[in-house]
Design a protein around this motif. Structure first.
Motif, PDB file in Angstrom:
ATOM      1  N   GLU A 151      46.304 -22.308  -4.581  1.00 58.07           N
ATOM      2  CA  GLU A 151      47.300 -22.743  -3.601  1.00 58.07           C
ATOM      3  C   GLU A 151      47.478 -21.693  -2.507  1.00 58.07           C
ATOM      4  N   ARG A 152      47.471 -20.431  -2.914  1.00 52.28           N
ATOM      5  CA  ARG A 152      47.607 -19.343  -1.945  1.00 52.28           C
ATOM      6  C   ARG A 152      46.403 -19.311  -1.000  1.00 52.28           C
ATOM      7  N   LEU A 153      45.220 -19.515  -1.552  1.00 55.14           N
ATOM      8  CA  LEU A 153      44.004 -19.548  -0.736  1.00 55.14           C
ATOM      9  C   LEU A 153      44.075 -20.686   0.270  1.00 55.14           C
ATOM     10  N   LYS A 154      44.496 -21.855  -0.203  1.00 53.16           N
ATOM     11  CA  LYS A 154      44.588 -23.021   0.675  1.00 53.16           C
ATOM     12  C   LYS A 154      45.615 -22.789   1.788  1.00 53.16           C
ATOM     13  N   GLY A 169      38.558  -7.784  -3.594  1.00 56.19           N
ATOM     14  CA  GLY A 169      37.948  -7.957  -2.275  1.00 56.19           C
ATOM     15  C   GLY A 169      38.400  -9.236  -1.601  1.00 56.19           C
ATOM     16  N   ILE A 170      38.537 -10.289  -2.380  1.00 56.27           N
ATOM     17  CA  ILE A 170      39.001 -11.563  -1.837  1.00 56.27           C
ATOM     18  C   ILE A 170      40.440 -11.427  -1.347  1.00 56.27           C
ATOM     19  N   LEU A 171      41.274 -10.770  -2.140  1.00 57.46           N
ATOM     20  CA  LEU A 171      42.677 -10.582  -1.728  1.00 57.46           C
ATOM     21  C   LEU A 171      42.779  -9.746  -0.461  1.00 57.46           C
ATOM     22  N   GLU A 172      41.907  -8.745  -0.349  1.00 60.58           N
ATOM     23  CA  GLU A 172      41.913  -7.894   0.848  1.00 60.58           C
ATOM     24  C   GLU A 172      41.546  -8.706   2.080  1.00 60.58           C
ATOM     25  N   ARG A 173      40.543  -9.567   1.964  1.00 55.97           N
ATOM     26  CA  ARG A 173      40.130 -10.385   3.117  1.00 55.97           C
ATOM     27  C   ARG A 173      41.139 -11.486   3.403  1.00 55.97           C
ATOM     28  N   MET A 174      41.809 -11.983   2.364  1.00 56.40           N
ATOM     29  CA  MET A 174      42.830 -13.010   2.598  1.00 56.40           C
ATOM     30  C   MET A 174      44.029 -12.430   3.339  1.00 56.40           C
ATOM     31  N   ALA A 175      44.217 -11.123   3.256  1.00 61.35           N
ATOM     32  CA  ALA A 175      45.360 -10.480   3.904  1.00 61.35           C
ATOM     33  C   ALA A 175      45.120 -10.231   5.387  1.00 61.35           C
ATOM     34  N   LEU A 176      43.919 -10.503   5.869  1.00 59.57           N
ATOM     35  CA  LEU A 176      43.593 -10.261   7.279  1.00 59.57           C
ATOM     36  C   LEU A 176      44.335 -11.237   8.185  1.00 59.57           C
ATOM     37  N   ILE A 221      34.916 -22.354  -2.613  1.00 59.53           N
ATOM     38  CA  ILE A 221      36.240 -22.475  -1.989  1.00 59.53           C
ATOM     39  C   ILE A 221      36.901 -23.776  -2.441  1.00 59.53           C
ATOM     40  N   TRP A 222      36.133 -24.853  -2.402  1.00 62.02           N
ATOM     41  CA  TRP A 222      36.672 -26.152  -2.810  1.00 62.02           C
ATOM     42  C   TRP A 222      37.120 -26.118  -4.268  1.00 62.02           C
ATOM     43  N   LYS A 223      36.297 -25.536  -5.151  1.00 62.72           N
ATOM     44  CA  LYS A 223      36.651 -25.469  -6.576  1.00 62.72           C
ATOM     45  C   LYS A 223      37.875 -24.597  -6.807  1.00 62.72           C
ATOM     46  N   TRP A 224      37.977 -23.473  -6.085  1.00 66.23           N
ATOM     47  CA  TRP A 224      39.124 -22.587  -6.248  1.00 66.23           C
ATOM     48  C   TRP A 224      40.405 -23.288  -5.800  1.00 66.23           C
ATOM     49  N   GLU A 225      40.335 -23.987  -4.656  1.00 64.05           N
ATOM     50  CA  GLU A 225      41.513 -24.666  -4.131  1.00 64.05           C
ATOM     51  C   GLU A 225      41.940 -25.832  -4.998  1.00 64.05           C
ATOM     52  N   SER A 226      40.973 -26.532  -5.586  1.00 59.12           N
ATOM     53  CA  SER A 226      41.316 -27.682  -6.417  1.00 59.12           C
ATOM     54  C   SER A 226      41.674 -27.283  -7.841  1.00 59.12           C
ATOM     55  N   GLY A 227      41.494 -26.008  -8.183  1.00 61.05           N
ATOM     56  CA  GLY A 227      41.847 -25.539  -9.513  1.00 61.05           C
ATOM     57  C   GLY A 227      40.750 -25.728 -10.539  1.00 61.05           C
ATOM     58  N   GLY A 228      39.568 -26.136 -10.108  1.00 62.79           N
ATOM     59  CA  GLY A 228      38.462 -26.358 -11.029  1.00 62.79           C
ATOM     60  C   GLY A 228      37.805 -25.075 -11.499  1.00 62.79           C
ATOM     61  N   ALA A 229      38.002 -24.001 -10.767  1.00 64.69           N
ATOM     62  CA  ALA A 229      37.399 -22.714 -11.127  1.00 64.69           C
ATOM     63  C   ALA A 229      38.237 -21.606 -10.505  1.00 64.69           C
ATOM     64  N   SER A 230      37.909 -20.391 -10.887  1.00 60.04           N
ATOM     65  CA  SER A 230      38.568 -19.233 -10.279  1.00 60.04           C
ATOM     66  C   SER A 230      37.520 -18.145 -10.087  1.00 60.04           C
ATOM     67  N   PRO A 231      37.725 -17.259  -9.127  1.00 58.31           N
ATOM     68  CA  PRO A 231      36.724 -16.227  -8.859  1.00 58.31           C
ATOM     69  C   PRO A 231      36.639 -15.216  -9.997  1.00 58.31           C
ATOM     70  N   THR A 256      38.147 -23.848   8.436  1.00 59.06           N
ATOM     71  CA  THR A 256      37.597 -24.863   7.549  1.00 59.06           C
ATOM     72  C   THR A 256      37.186 -24.169   6.260  1.00 59.06           C
ATOM     73  N   GLN A 257      36.799 -24.973   5.267  1.00 61.40           N
ATOM     74  CA  GLN A 257      36.338 -24.381   4.014  1.00 61.40           C
ATOM     75  C   GLN A 257      35.061 -23.570   4.244  1.00 61.40           C
ATOM     76  N   GLU A 258      34.222 -24.019   5.144  1.00 65.43           N
ATOM     77  CA  GLU A 258      32.980 -23.285   5.436  1.00 65.43           C
ATOM     78  C   GLU A 258      33.286 -21.934   6.083  1.00 65.43           C
ATOM     79  N   GLN A 259      34.220 -21.917   7.024  1.00 68.70           N
ATOM     80  CA  GLN A 259      34.576 -20.658   7.673  1.00 68.70           C
ATOM     81  C   GLN A 259      35.218 -19.685   6.674  1.00 68.70           C
ATOM     82  N   MET A 260      36.068 -20.210   5.811  1.00 68.21           N
ATOM     83  CA  MET A 260      36.689 -19.358   4.797  1.00 68.21           C
ATOM     84  C   MET A 260      35.626 -18.836   3.835  1.00 68.21           C
TER      85      MET A 260
END
Length: 157
Positions: free
Chosen positions: A95-98, A139-146, A122-132, A107-111
């Motif tokens: 949810e935070r990623l979305k 590293g993902i959290l650092e880039r999400m904070a940009l 990205i699609w799987k993480w946002e839908s809850g089907g998987a997690s990184p 878009t999901q491609e740009q993310m």
């Protein structure tokens, strides 16, 4: 003879039940006492856990400094640390990623390009089907904070 044998069996059963009843009554009393002690211990444990969480969040200040408990494995990149309150742990969620993707207008491609993963991830993480993977989360959290400009410049590069 059968009357005597039957009478003897019935008397033995009655005496056994009487003795067992006394034993069971004492066991029930012990069980009640132990259950109440367990309940009291659970309440004490919950109170101690609350105190520990307050101290780790820095709310339970005594004299002087805040106490922040953060094991090395949970330490985060400096960019993420600077944007949040001390003692709070940032957790990756779909949810935070979305929400971050929507805030950036990506878009999901740009993310996916920003996070260096596939758009399917990205699609799987946002839908809850998987997690990184846990190793990739900091590293993902650092880039999400940009911010928008920094994220756009990283995608363009």
């Amino acid at each position: 003879m059968t009357n005597f044998a039957d009478s003897l069996k019935k008397e033995i059963a009655r005496v056994a039940r009487k003795e067992l009843r006394e034993e069971i009554a004492s066991l029930r009393k012990i069980s009640v006492v132990q259950r109440s002690e367990i309940a009291a211990l659970k309440k004490q444990l919950k109170a101690v856990q609350t105190q520990v969480s307050q101290l780790s969040k820095g709310q339970g200040r005594g004299e002087g400094e805040k106490v922040v408990v953060m094991p090395r494995a949970e330490q985060e990149p400096s960019a993420v640390k600077s944007r949040r309150k001390p003692g709070r742990k940032v957790v990756f969620t779909g949810e935070r990623l979305k929400a971050q993707r929507a805030r950036l207008g990506f878009t999901q491609e740009q993310m996916a390009k920003l996070l260096e993963v596939s758009s399917l991830s990205i699609w799987k993480w946002e839908s809850g089907g998987a997690s990184p993977r846990a190793s990739r989360v900091p590293g993902i959290l650092e880039r999400m904070a940009l911010g928008k400009r920094a994220a756009a410049s990283q995608i363009a590069a």
